[in-house]
Design an enzyme around this catalytic site. Structure first.
Site, PDB file in Angstrom:
ATOM      1  N   GLY A   1       0.788  -1.227   0.000  1.00  0.00           N
ATOM      2  CA  GLY A   1       0.000   0.000   0.000  1.00  0.00           C
ATOM      3  C   GLY A   1       0.819   1.275   0.000  1.00  0.00           C
ATOM      4  O   GLY A   1       0.312   2.327   0.388  1.00  0.00           O
TER       5      GLY A   1
ATOM      6  N   HIS B   1       2.954   0.979 -13.286  1.00  0.00           N
ATOM      7  CA  HIS B   1       3.798  -0.176 -13.602  1.00  0.00           C
ATOM      8  C   HIS B   1       5.265   0.238 -13.519  1.00  0.00           C
ATOM      9  O   HIS B   1       5.640   1.319 -13.990  1.00  0.00           O
ATOM     10  CB  HIS B   1       3.480  -0.687 -15.013  1.00  0.00           C
TER      11      HIS B   1
ATOM     12  N   ASP C   1      -0.908  -4.415 -18.994  1.00  0.00           N
ATOM     13  CA  ASP C   1      -0.040  -3.234 -19.018  1.00  0.00           C
ATOM     14  C   ASP C   1       0.027  -2.631 -20.423  1.00  0.00           C
ATOM     15  O   ASP C   1       1.092  -2.228 -20.902  1.00  0.00           O
ATOM     16  CB  ASP C   1       1.375  -3.589 -18.519  1.00  0.00           C
TER      17      ASP C   1
END
Length: 216
Positions: free
Chosen positions: A21, A124, A160
């Site tokens: 997180g 990403h 992605d």
């Protein structure tokens, strides 16, 4: 300083998490510090009961929900329908909301992505389209890349593969390990993701095909 864009509709945000997180915390901190002013995180949903990200959400007084996916395939419309119901209960609708993937270890079904078209963001750890998928930092080192980085993009039905919003380069050093490179990329992620969220919530992103343009 960010612009106010006072006439823009306020954007309810949901964050889907599975792990630590750290990007969630960067976004919540940006909201708390008024860098992001036209959106707020209404719910954090995790597929894992033990995700540390849940504790971060609670620290910022954000509602948390666990929808355990143990034994459920990664790409499953039935599971995603339950997630969508929770999103809509918190005002994160296909017409007014924003979904952030922040270390979410599931592949969204095509139906989910289609319903929330251009309203799902992902980050990403590479300069896409290079090194998509898992272990992007290791991929970069294995290929001898001199520069890698991170990318915020819209999620689509590929892995992605959605339109790119923002990117930041990070040099790959000769003495890098996967861990050292990952840490440097992560610092850039914590800067880049809140910036992309701010631009989206201020209505400053337009998408035409694969190209995302910034509206001044």
């Amino acid at each position: 300083m960010p612009s106010t864009h006072a006439n823009r509709p306020f954007v309810p945000i949901a964050v889907l998490v599975s792990g630590r997180g750290t990007n969630l915390e960067a976004i919540l901190e940006a909201i708390e510090k008024k860098y992001i002013t036209n959106g707020a995180v209404k719910v954090v949903i995790s597929n894992r009961t033990d995700a540390p990200a849940l504790d971060i959400a609670r620290k910022y007084n954000v509602s948390t929900i666990v929808l355990d996916d143990q034994g459920i395939p990664k790409n499953n419309w039935e599971y995603d329908q339950k997630t969508i119901q929770l999103l809509q209960e918190h005002g994160v609708t296909p017409h007014a909301g924003l979904i952030l993937l922040a270390g979410y270890f599931r592949i969204l079904s095509p139906e989910f992505v289609g319903l929330y078209d251009s309203r799902i963001l992902n980050i990403h750890p590479s300069l896409l389209p290079a090194f998509p998928g898992l272990n992007a930092q290791k991929q970069a080192l294995d290929h001898g890349a001199k520069v890698t980085g991170c990318t915020v993009h819209f999620a689509n039905k590929g892995v992605d593969a959605g339109p790119i919003i923002l990117q930041t380069p990070v040099p790959a050093r000769d003495d890098d390990t996967v861990e050292s490179l990952s840490q440097r990329i992560l610092r850039e992620e914590h800067r880049l993701y809140p910036e992309a969220v701010r631009l989206f919530t201020e209505g400053r992103l337009t998408v035409k095909g694969r190209r995302v343009s910034l509206v001044e």
